[in-house]
Design a protein around this motif. Structure first.
Motif, PDB file in Angstrom:
ATOM      1  N   LYS A  63       6.840   5.065 -19.607  1.00 43.44           N
ATOM      2  CA  LYS A  63       5.394   5.143 -19.656  1.00 43.44           C
ATOM      3  C   LYS A  63       4.774   3.933 -18.938  1.00 43.44           C
ATOM      4  CE  LYS A  63       1.990   6.632 -23.028  1.00 43.44           C
ATOM      5  NZ  LYS A  63       1.154   5.472 -23.331  1.00 43.44           N
ATOM      6  N   GLY A  64       3.705   4.196 -18.231  1.00 41.88           N
ATOM      7  CA  GLY A  64       3.029   3.110 -17.539  1.00 41.88           C
ATOM      8  C   GLY A  64       3.630   2.787 -16.181  1.00 41.88           C
ATOM      9  N   ARG A  65       4.779   3.354 -15.908  1.00 41.33           N
ATOM     10  CA  ARG A  65       5.389   3.083 -14.617  1.00 41.33           C
ATOM     11  C   ARG A  65       4.997   4.147 -13.597  1.00 41.33           C
ATOM     12  NH1 ARG A  65      11.643   1.159 -15.389  1.00 41.33           N
ATOM     13  NH2 ARG A  65      11.230  -0.665 -16.675  1.00 41.33           N
ATOM     14  N   PHE A  66       4.970   3.725 -12.379  1.00 45.42           N
ATOM     15  CA  PHE A  66       4.790   4.666 -11.285  1.00 45.42           C
ATOM     16  C   PHE A  66       5.383   4.022 -10.044  1.00 45.42           C
ATOM     17  CE2 PHE A  66       1.118   1.943 -11.317  1.00 45.42           C
ATOM     18  CZ  PHE A  66       0.825   1.713  -9.994  1.00 45.42           C
ATOM     19  N   ALA A  67       5.401   4.756  -8.954  1.00 44.87           N
ATOM     20  CA  ALA A  67       5.932   4.158  -7.740  1.00 44.87           C
ATOM     21  C   ALA A  67       4.844   4.174  -6.684  1.00 44.87           C
ATOM     22  CB  ALA A  67       7.144   4.930  -7.247  1.00 44.87           C
ATOM     23  N   ILE A  68       4.844   3.121  -5.869  1.00 42.45           N
ATOM     24  CA  ILE A  68       3.987   3.121  -4.681  1.00 42.45           C
ATOM     25  C   ILE A  68       4.926   3.398  -3.513  1.00 42.45           C
ATOM     26  CG2 ILE A  68       2.474   1.772  -3.213  1.00 42.45           C
ATOM     27  CD1 ILE A  68       1.514   0.315  -5.627  1.00 42.45           C
ATOM     28  N   ALA A  69       4.685   4.499  -2.827  1.00 43.27           N
ATOM     29  CA  ALA A  69       5.697   4.959  -1.872  1.00 43.27           C
ATOM     30  C   ALA A  69       5.072   5.420  -0.566  1.00 43.27           C
ATOM     31  CB  ALA A  69       6.508   6.082  -2.481  1.00 43.27           C
ATOM     32  N   ARG A  70       5.902   5.504   0.422  1.00 44.52           N
ATOM     33  CA  ARG A  70       5.541   6.099   1.712  1.00 44.52           C
ATOM     34  C   ARG A  70       6.710   6.946   2.178  1.00 44.52           C
ATOM     35  NH1 ARG A  70       1.395   3.141   4.430  1.00 44.52           N
ATOM     36  NH2 ARG A  70       1.421   4.751   6.021  1.00 44.52           N
ATOM     37  N   PHE A  71       6.382   7.934   2.997  1.00 43.09           N
ATOM     38  CA  PHE A  71       7.444   8.689   3.637  1.00 43.09           C
ATOM     39  C   PHE A  71       7.803   8.022   4.959  1.00 43.09           C
ATOM     40  CE2 PHE A  71       6.283  12.129   0.832  1.00 43.09           C
ATOM     41  CZ  PHE A  71       7.497  12.726   0.598  1.00 43.09           C
ATOM     42  N   PRO A 110       0.832  -1.203   0.000  1.00 41.67           N
ATOM     43  CA  PRO A 110       0.000   0.000   0.000  1.00 41.67           C
ATOM     44  C   PRO A 110       0.865   1.251   0.000  1.00 41.67           C
ATOM     45  CG  PRO A 110       0.174  -0.854   2.222  1.00 41.67           C
ATOM     46  CD  PRO A 110       1.099  -1.679   1.370  1.00 41.67           C
ATOM     47  N   GLY A 111       0.307   2.335  -0.485  1.00 41.56           N
ATOM     48  CA  GLY A 111       1.061   3.592  -0.470  1.00 41.56           C
ATOM     49  C   GLY A 111       0.450   4.606  -1.411  1.00 41.56           C
ATOM     50  N   PHE A 112       1.127   5.751  -1.523  1.00 37.36           N
ATOM     51  CA  PHE A 112       0.594   6.743  -2.457  1.00 37.36           C
ATOM     52  C   PHE A 112       1.331   6.630  -3.793  1.00 37.36           C
ATOM     53  CE2 PHE A 112       3.998   9.077  -0.282  1.00 37.36           C
ATOM     54  CZ  PHE A 112       4.650   9.702  -1.342  1.00 37.36           C
ATOM     55  N   VAL A 113       0.653   7.112  -4.825  1.00 42.82           N
ATOM     56  CA  VAL A 113       1.195   6.987  -6.178  1.00 42.82           C
ATOM     57  C   VAL A 113       2.129   8.148  -6.466  1.00 42.82           C
ATOM     58  CG1 VAL A 113       0.603   7.020  -8.631  1.00 42.82           C
ATOM     59  CG2 VAL A 113      -0.809   5.747  -7.010  1.00 42.82           C
ATOM     60  N   TYR A 114       3.282   7.798  -6.999  1.00 44.98           N
ATOM     61  CA  TYR A 114       4.247   8.838  -7.350  1.00 44.98           C
ATOM     62  C   TYR A 114       4.666   8.638  -8.794  1.00 44.98           C
ATOM     63  CZ  TYR A 114       8.675  11.247  -7.735  1.00 44.98           C
ATOM     64  OH  TYR A 114       9.692  12.054  -8.164  1.00 44.98           O
ATOM     65  N   GLN A 115       4.671   9.705  -9.542  1.00 43.68           N
ATOM     66  CA  GLN A 115       5.112   9.639 -10.937  1.00 43.68           C
ATOM     67  C   GLN A 115       6.022  10.808 -11.247  1.00 43.68           C
ATOM     68  OE1 GLN A 115       1.173   9.285 -12.685  1.00 43.68           O
ATOM     69  NE2 GLN A 115       1.843   7.444 -13.775  1.00 43.68           N
ATOM     70  N   ASP A 116       7.004  10.569 -12.084  1.00 36.59           N
ATOM     71  CA  ASP A 116       7.782  11.714 -12.553  1.00 36.59           C
ATOM     72  C   ASP A 116       8.229  11.521 -14.005  1.00 36.59           C
ATOM     73  OD1 ASP A 116      10.143  10.223 -12.630  1.00 36.59           O
ATOM     74  OD2 ASP A 116      10.672  10.750 -10.578  1.00 36.59           O
TER      75      ASP A 116
END
Lengths: 350, 351
Positions: B270-278, B259-265
């Motif tokens: 394309k199509g990739r993102f990160a699931i991240a937490r601080f 689980p986590g928030f979605v991060y993109q840069d």
């Protein structure tokens, strides 16, 4: 009413109490930082940015508040209960180099962190602690203490020499600082401190009058806590504000992962980062550990040693004790000797 | 004598202002606690300190009020020149300007909190701080460098490449994971090389080579490996991600849920993102983002800062010249934003 007649003689001696007055340099600094943020961030400055900024700003203050309160309570108690000459009497008995070494290790006895440090150091100097020892303690205590050693060791589990290095480098850096300050003080006292006279306490003070009952002393101490809290908080708030601006607008990889880095610039870059981020000395090792894949150990040591000794937040608080030119000198000296000692340590270990 | 009275009035005003601020801080802290906003500001292990300072502020504030209205005849505090700092008493405009800016500065935290209410750090801050996809790098600190000479007793096998002996060499009996692997079209040839090293069976636990520093992670890895789905839990978010990253060759092919928030840069394909937490040590100033790079194989679209729980198969891919974990997400669902958006290091870990 002896005091009131004295007051009317010389109106500047006892001015009416006002709010602490900020040097006008500071609002200017803030505007500069704001302009910087707007330059880095796209002009469509969204509210999200500002909400994050406020959160970080208040977060830094909340985190600093317990330690600041601890500092002012300690300082006020010292103010009321310890004789004005207490430290001077001790200091004359000790040879100066020994005193500086002792001050450098003072953090083990009294491990204060940066936020609570300034009121206490100020008070120690008012009670006659030689400035060289006071500055040494101020620089040393946030690093050279068991808590910071433990957290650094935790952050660098596979490189225990990092924690040892941090302590060792910091120790030799503060000794050098102490030595330099004692050289300066020998030439001119006024280079260092704001208005030396206000640091010689008058004999009206409780320390010289043993018969003041305890409630009055306590009342006086409480009064002091209020004053000192407000005066220190002004500077702390200012520092936290600018720090938060940098925290929420400055991309770390400008420094950490920059293509133009070379070993020498890396030191300067990381020292700048440590200065701007103003992290607590107990948690900065974890940030440093996250840079390990990109940076050399020597420059990380610089980051770890410089940060607690001087950062944005503490610079502003130092302005309540020291002259600006001294703070500038201290920063320059640190900028030179910290990377030097860090590189030396790494090359010795290697 | 009127001068004396003026002085007392000025002093009373000062004390009252000071009292207001002190009480203001204590009420702010109480408000933050009541609204359960404390996690947005400080880590739970520091909370008692902040709450304690609310109490101290309150007591000090009350005392200031008391002293403002009940002057003590026996001691004249203004007789002692114990202003804590030198105040360069400017006259006229400059004086009022600098006093004014001091007052504004002191009120700033309250004003700003009112104008811009607090919010958790988001992907905007993550972009500034830089997400760590390969946190195990912090365990491989210059192992070829100073460590080997200082700690000569340790062997030279770095925890970074436990590959060769520890992995079953045959990847011929392709498991589900491996087949899925070959479907991915990765831009770099590196990935296909990594695929050859995939563990073929999921029943046999591979050896997790460790030295004394990584032993605790190897222990965790053994526990995690036998699970059907490895869940990255709230309590050990960092530790689990670090373990997975440290032994990513062994864990490739396993199912992970995170689980986590979605991060993109922009740097992401394309199509990739990160699931991240601080992850927070003390306060938001030292919060740093951790996450797993993911690729979305579901139909669901994600947008930045959305809270999701992704599940999929772990693979290895190249990202910004590093070998990092890539989670091929085949099941994705939105979840409500966590009340406590941050994760914290597990201080009992390994003990």
């Amino acid at each position: 009413m002896l005091s009131s007649t004295k007051r009317s003689d010389d109106p500047t001696a006892h001015p009416s109490p006002t709010l602490p007055q900020l040097p006008l340099l500071l609002p200017f600094l803030l505007l500069l930082a704001l302009a910087g943020v707007l330059a880095v961030q796209p002009l469509s400055a969204n509210t999200e940015l500002w909400r994050t900024f406020t959160t970080v700003f208040v977060s830094i203050l909340l985190e600093a508040m317990p330690f600041l309160l601890l500092g002012i309570i300690l300082s006020s108690l010292v103010h009321v209960f310890i004789a004005p000459d207490f430290f001077r009497k001790i200091a004359v008995k000790w040879p100066r180099p020994l005193l500086i070494v002792f001050a450098a290790l003072g953090g083990i006895l009294l491990p204060l962190c940066e936020c609570g440090m300034i009121p206490v150091v100020r008070k120690f100097m008012q009670k006659g602690l030689p400035p060289a020892a006071a500055v040494t303690y101020m620089c040393a205590a946030p690093i050279l203490n068991p808590i910071v050693y433990a957290s650094t060791a935790t952050a660098f589990p596979s490189a225990p020499w990092m924690a040892v290095g941090r302590m060792a480098v910091a120790f030799f850096v503060v000794l050098t600082i102490g030595w330099i300050v004692s050289l300066i003080v020998r030439r001119s006292h006024s280079f260092l401190l704001l208005q030396i006279d206000s640091y010689r306490e008058t004999s009206t003070h409780s320390g010289n009058q043993p018969f003041i009952p305890l409630p009055i002393k306590l009342r006086h101490a409480t009064e002091h806590m209020g004053k000192e809290w407000m005066e220190t908080t002004v500077y702390l708030t200012f520092g936290a504000c600018i720090t938060a601006l940098f925290q929420t607008s400055f991309p770390r990889n400008l420094i950490v992962d920059a293509p133009w880095m070379n070993p020498a610039l890396e030191h300067v870059g990381l020292i700048t980062l440590a200065y701007l981020l103003s992290l607590c000395s107990t948690s900065d090792a974890f940030i440093a550990a996250s840079f390990t894949s990109m940076l050399a150990p020597a420059s990380l040591l610089s980051f770890l040693v410089f940060g607690p000794m001087m950062d944005l937040k503490t610079t502003l608080m130092m302005m309540t004790v020291f002259r600006k030119r001294f703070i500038l000198l201290l920063a320059l000296v640190l900028l030179i000797i910290v990377p030097l000692f860090a590189a030396l340590f790494i090359s010795v270990v290697l | 004598m009127s001068e004396d009275r003026n002085l007392r009035t000025a002093e009373r005003k000062m004390k009252l202002f000071c009292a207001c601020l002190l009480l203001g801080w204590s009420f702010l802290i109480v408000y933050i606690t009541k609204q359960q906003l404390m996690p947005l500001y400080v880590a739970p292990r520091m909370e008692w300190l902040v709450k304690g300072s609310a109490l101290v502020c309150y007591i000090l504030g009350i005392f200031q009020v008391y002293m403002a209205f009940v002057p003590d005849k026996r001691s004249d505090p203004s007789a002692c020149n114990c202003t804590a700092i030198e105040i360069k008493h400017k006259r006229g405009f400059a004086s009022s300007l600098s006093s004014c800016s001091a007052a504004i500065t002191l009120l700033l935290p309250f004003i700003l909190t009112y104008v811009w209410p607090p919010m958790p750090l988001s992907s905007q801050a993550a972009a500034l701080k830089g997400i760590q996809y390969a946190p195990s790098a912090s365990l491989k600190q210059w192992t070829t460098g100073p460590t080997s000479s200082l700690l000569a007793s340790k062997d030279n096998t770095t925890p970074s490449n436990p590959t060769a002996e520890s992995l079953p060499p045959d990847s011929s009996s392709s498991s589900n994971a491996a087949t899925e692997q070959s479907d991915t079209i990765e831009p770099s040839g590196v990935v296909s090389k990594e695929q050859e090293q995939l563990p073929a069976t999921s029943t046999k636990v591979p050896t997790f080579e460790a030295d004394e520093f990584t032993q605790i992670y190897a222990d965790l890895a053994k526990q995690l490996y036998n699970k059907e789905v490895i869940v990255v839990t709230e309590e050990q978010y960092m530790e689990i991600i670090l373990t997975l990253d440290l032994f990513k060759e062994q864990f490739a092919g396993k199912r992970i849920r995170i689980p986590g928030f979605v991060y993109q840069d922009k740097e992401m394909e394309k199509g990739r993102f990160a699931i991240a937490r601080f992850s927070m040590q003390c306060c938001t100033a030292d919060a740093s983002p951790f996450g797993i790079l993911s690729i979305n194989h579901t139909k669901q679209n994600v947008k930045a800062d959305e809270w999701v729980e992704g599940e999929g198969v772990l693979t290895i891919a190249k990202h910004e010249n590093n070998q990092v974990m890539l989670l091929k997400i085949d099941s994705l669902r939105s979840i409500p934003a966590k009340e406590d958006p941050y994760v914290y290091p597990d201080f009992n870990f390994g003990s």
